[in-house]
Design an enzyme around this catalytic site. Structure first.
Site, PDB file in Angstrom:
ATOM      1  N   GLU A 181      38.016  39.480  52.000  1.00  0.00           N
ATOM      2  CA  GLU A 181      38.959  38.550  52.600  1.00  0.00           C
ATOM      3  C   GLU A 181      39.899  38.051  51.513  1.00  0.00           C
ATOM      4  OE1 GLU A 181      37.699  35.790  55.976  1.00  0.00           O
ATOM      5  OE2 GLU A 181      37.728  34.581  54.153  1.00  0.00           O
ATOM      6  N   TYR A 224      43.895  46.516  46.701  1.00  0.00           N
ATOM      7  CA  TYR A 224      43.096  46.853  47.880  1.00  0.00           C
ATOM      8  C   TYR A 224      43.749  48.002  48.669  1.00  0.00           C
ATOM      9  CZ  TYR A 224      41.180  42.221  46.835  1.00  0.00           C
ATOM     10  OH  TYR A 224      40.624  41.133  46.217  1.00  0.00           O
TER      11      TYR A 224
END
Ligand SMILES: CC(C)(COP(=O)(O)OP(=O)(O)OC[C@H]1O[C@@H](n2cnc3c(N)ncnc32)[C@H](O)[C@@H]1OP(=O)(O)O)[C@@H](O)C(=O)NCCC(=O)NCCS
Length: 146
Positions: free
Chosen positions: A103, A114
């Protein structure tokens, strides 16, 4: 803790304190990987090598959550974060992990890292994080099958 203290902007309140880290690592399903400035893993218990980054994760069954990832500012943009995620995928697979979640606050440049590894956004929590100045920021959840 040296990397933790150097890496996180206090405005976001994301850094964990020593107690929080120690409590997490006392759990059998929580894992830390620490690397040096070359992205090489520093084995547990080694006190001589200079740490440049770490990743902290927790697994439940075959799913693992990336709790924190950090690289000390002087070692950034040289592939240390990439090495951390690559090592994480390797060790997670040996634990039988098939999916990794994380998250992120909206706007964190960590999204570059990411995305490079194929993490896909799967959800949003509006106004989830609260900054030191009271401002709210959305959380975005990502997942990646490994
Ligand atoms: C996110 C973080 C771990 C990245 O570490 P890093 O060692 O700089 O990462 P890398 O050098 O491996 O970069 C990976 C890719 O992301 C890109 N990238 C990383 N940080 C970037 C930034 N601030 N802006 C633009 N691109 C960035 C790199 O250019 C690289 O892309 P490339 O491989 O296509 O060239 C580091 O910036 C950090 O510690 N941030 C503060 C802590 C944090 O917010 N952690 C995430 C939430 S827990």
């Amino acid at each position: 803790m040296a990397v933790m203290e150097a890496a996180f902007d206090p405005a976001y309140g994301e850094a964990w304190n020593r107690r929080q880290v120690a409590d997490a690592l006392a759990m059998p399903n929580t894992h830390a990987l620490v690397v040096d400035a070359e992205g090489e893993v520093i084995p547990d218990g080694t006190v001589t090598a200079a740490p440049a980054g770490f990743v902290l994760t927790r697994h439940v069954l075959d799913e693992e959550e990336l709790l924190l990832i950090a690289v000390t500012p002087g070692a950034r943009l040289r592939g240390v974060g990439t090495a951390l995620i690559a090592h994480l995928f390797d060790v997670a697979r040996t634990r039988g992990i098939t999916r990794i979640f994380l998250e992120m606050r909206r706007g964190n440049p960590a999204i570059q890292l990411y995305s490079k590894f194929g993490f896909e956004p799967i959800g949003e929590r509006r106004n989830y994080y609260r900054m030191a100045n009271g401002e709210r920021i959305d959380a975005i959840t990502f997942a990646r099958t490994i």
